[in-house]
Design a protein around this motif. Sequence first.
Motif, mmCIF file in Angstrom:
data_model
loop_
_atom_site.group_PDB
_atom_site.id
_atom_site.type_symbol
_atom_site.label_atom_id
_atom_site.label_comp_id
_atom_site.label_asym_id
_atom_site.label_seq_id
_atom_site.Cartn_x
_atom_site.Cartn_y
_atom_site.Cartn_z
ATOM 1 N N MET A 1 0.836 -1.186 0.000
ATOM 2 C CA MET A 1 0.000 0.000 0.000
ATOM 3 C C MET A 1 0.878 1.245 0.000
ATOM 4 S SD MET A 1 -2.630 1.361 2.895
ATOM 5 C CE MET A 1 -1.590 2.557 3.697
ATOM 6 N N GLU A 2 0.453 2.220 -0.730
ATOM 7 C CA GLU A 2 1.157 3.498 -0.791
ATOM 8 C C GLU A 2 0.123 4.608 -0.835
ATOM 9 O OE1 GLU A 2 3.910 5.690 -4.032
ATOM 10 O OE2 GLU A 2 4.504 3.651 -3.543
ATOM 11 N N ALA A 3 0.420 5.692 -0.138
ATOM 12 C CA ALA A 3 -0.488 6.831 -0.109
ATOM 13 C C ALA A 3 0.334 8.113 -0.177
ATOM 14 C CB ALA A 3 -1.323 6.808 1.167
ATOM 15 N N SER A 4 -0.300 9.192 -0.550
ATOM 16 C CA SER A 4 0.333 10.514 -0.532
ATOM 17 C C SER A 4 -0.128 11.240 0.718
ATOM 18 C CB SER A 4 -0.054 11.323 -1.766
ATOM 19 O OG SER A 4 0.506 10.739 -2.913
ATOM 20 N N TYR A 5 0.767 12.051 1.268
ATOM 21 C CA TYR A 5 0.432 12.810 2.469
ATOM 22 C C TYR A 5 0.967 14.220 2.301
ATOM 23 C CZ TYR A 5 0.063 14.156 7.366
ATOM 24 O OH TYR A 5 -0.254 14.794 8.538
ATOM 25 N N ASP A 6 0.127 15.221 2.535
ATOM 26 C CA ASP A 6 0.532 16.624 2.425
ATOM 27 C C ASP A 6 1.100 17.100 3.753
ATOM 28 O OD1 ASP A 6 -0.288 16.867 -0.238
ATOM 29 O OD2 ASP A 6 -2.358 17.277 0.374
ATOM 30 N N LEU A 7 2.338 17.563 3.733
ATOM 31 C CA LEU A 7 2.991 18.102 4.923
ATOM 32 C C LEU A 7 2.521 19.533 5.182
ATOM 33 C CD1 LEU A 7 6.613 16.821 4.188
ATOM 34 C CD2 LEU A 7 4.968 15.858 5.805
ATOM 35 N N PRO A 8 2.660 20.014 6.403
ATOM 36 C CA PRO A 8 2.235 21.390 6.713
ATOM 37 C C PRO A 8 2.916 22.451 5.836
ATOM 38 C CG PRO A 8 2.644 20.183 8.732
ATOM 39 C CD PRO A 8 3.100 19.308 7.599
ATOM 40 N N ASN A 9 4.140 22.170 5.369
ATOM 41 C CA ASN A 9 4.852 23.159 4.553
ATOM 42 C C ASN A 9 4.427 23.132 3.084
ATOM 43 O OD1 ASN A 9 6.052 20.888 3.480
ATOM 44 N ND2 ASN A 9 8.108 21.353 4.217
ATOM 45 N N GLY A 10 3.444 22.266 2.744
ATOM 46 C CA GLY A 10 2.953 22.202 1.377
ATOM 47 C C GLY A 10 3.573 21.098 0.542
ATOM 48 N N ASN A 11 4.661 20.498 1.012
ATOM 49 C CA ASN A 11 5.266 19.388 0.290
ATOM 50 C C ASN A 11 4.412 18.140 0.443
ATOM 51 O OD1 ASN A 11 7.423 20.991 -0.443
ATOM 52 N ND2 ASN A 11 8.760 20.238 1.160
ATOM 53 N N ARG A 12 4.543 17.242 -0.496
ATOM 54 C CA ARG A 12 3.808 15.979 -0.456
ATOM 55 C C ARG A 12 4.832 14.843 -0.407
ATOM 56 N NH1 ARG A 12 -1.062 15.050 -4.439
ATOM 57 N NH2 ARG A 12 -1.992 16.284 -2.802
ATOM 58 N N VAL A 13 4.559 13.866 0.465
ATOM 59 C CA VAL A 13 5.439 12.701 0.580
ATOM 60 C C VAL A 13 4.655 11.427 0.316
ATOM 61 C CG1 VAL A 13 7.033 13.802 2.203
ATOM 62 C CG2 VAL A 13 5.100 12.486 3.081
ATOM 63 N N ARG A 14 5.383 10.419 -0.135
ATOM 64 C CA ARG A 14 4.801 9.088 -0.312
ATOM 65 C C ARG A 14 4.922 8.350 1.005
ATOM 66 N NH1 ARG A 14 8.146 6.307 -4.869
ATOM 67 N NH2 ARG A 14 8.239 4.922 -3.110
ATOM 68 N N VAL A 15 3.849 7.742 1.446
ATOM 69 C CA VAL A 15 3.846 6.952 2.670
ATOM 70 C C VAL A 15 3.623 5.498 2.262
ATOM 71 C CG1 VAL A 15 2.773 6.582 4.917
ATOM 72 C CG2 VAL A 15 2.903 8.887 3.969
ATOM 73 N N ILE A 16 4.576 4.649 2.642
ATOM 74 C CA ILE A 16 4.529 3.234 2.296
ATOM 75 C C ILE A 16 4.124 2.449 3.532
ATOM 76 C CG2 ILE A 16 5.899 1.304 1.408
ATOM 77 C CD1 ILE A 16 7.717 3.486 0.107
ATOM 78 N N ASP A 17 3.354 1.386 3.340
ATOM 79 C CA ASP A 17 2.914 0.617 4.493
ATOM 80 C C ASP A 17 4.110 -0.046 5.187
ATOM 81 O OD1 ASP A 17 2.759 -2.585 3.738
ATOM 82 O OD2 ASP A 17 2.561 -1.251 1.999
ATOM 83 N N THR A 18 3.980 -0.247 6.474
ATOM 84 C CA THR A 18 5.067 -0.733 7.325
ATOM 85 C C THR A 18 5.601 -2.080 6.870
ATOM 86 O OG1 THR A 18 4.115 0.478 9.165
ATOM 87 C CG2 THR A 18 5.700 -1.228 9.723
ATOM 88 N N THR A 19 4.737 -2.977 6.487
ATOM 89 C CA THR A 19 5.181 -4.316 6.055
ATOM 90 C C THR A 19 6.096 -4.215 4.847
ATOM 91 O OG1 THR A 19 3.145 -5.290 6.898
ATOM 92 C CG2 THR A 19 4.390 -6.589 5.296
ATOM 93 N N THR A 20 5.715 -3.415 3.869
ATOM 94 C CA THR A 20 6.522 -3.262 2.657
ATOM 95 C C THR A 20 7.884 -2.655 2.991
ATOM 96 O OG1 THR A 20 4.549 -3.023 1.303
ATOM 97 C CG2 THR A 20 6.612 -2.227 0.356
ATOM 98 N N VAL A 21 7.897 -1.641 3.844
ATOM 99 C CA VAL A 21 9.164 -1.012 4.219
ATOM 100 C C VAL A 21 10.044 -2.022 4.948
ATOM 101 C CG1 VAL A 21 10.233 0.748 5.687
ATOM 102 C CG2 VAL A 21 8.332 1.350 4.216
ATOM 103 N N GLY A 22 9.467 -2.785 5.854
ATOM 104 C CA GLY A 22 10.230 -3.800 6.574
ATOM 105 C C GLY A 22 10.876 -4.801 5.635
ATOM 106 N N GLN A 23 10.134 -5.214 4.617
ATOM 107 C CA GLN A 23 10.663 -6.171 3.642
ATOM 108 C C GLN A 23 11.675 -5.527 2.703
ATOM 109 O OE1 GLN A 23 6.973 -7.405 1.853
ATOM 110 N NE2 GLN A 23 6.542 -8.922 3.459
ATOM 111 N N SER A 24 11.686 -4.205 2.633
ATOM 112 C CA SER A 24 12.532 -3.475 1.682
ATOM 113 C C SER A 24 13.761 -2.838 2.315
ATOM 114 C CB SER A 24 11.707 -2.386 0.987
ATOM 115 O OG SER A 24 10.578 -2.934 0.360
#
Length: 111
Positions: A1-24
């Motif tokens: 799973m991957e989602a976009s998240y808007d930071l307070p400063n206006g930048n957008r980051v990709r958020v990857i699910d914990t399981t995928t990050v752990g495996q990566s």
Amino acid sequence: MEASYDLPNGNRVRVIDTTTVGQSLGRILELYRGGATEPVFFGDQPRPEGVVISFEQWAEYEAIKNEAEFERRTEQIARGRIASSRPEDSVSFEDMMREYGLDPDGDGGKG
């Protein structure tokens, strides 16, 4: 799973699910070794709950944090001294310079 998240400063980051990050993690380390510097944001919700950064980035952030803490403590000490000082304890700039063996006129004593 991957989602976009808007930071307070206006930048957008990709958020990857914990399981995928752990495996990566091995691949992320390879990327850092290859010079990549992008942090990896992760979480089990569509907002970041953690971040993976290189050790170099962490060390830089630690240095900045320590410097900011030192400056904050220095400011607190200075404000405390100013708040508790009495007018009769003050010395002029010229007297302070002389006390430290410096020329208050800045002309090397030729004035």
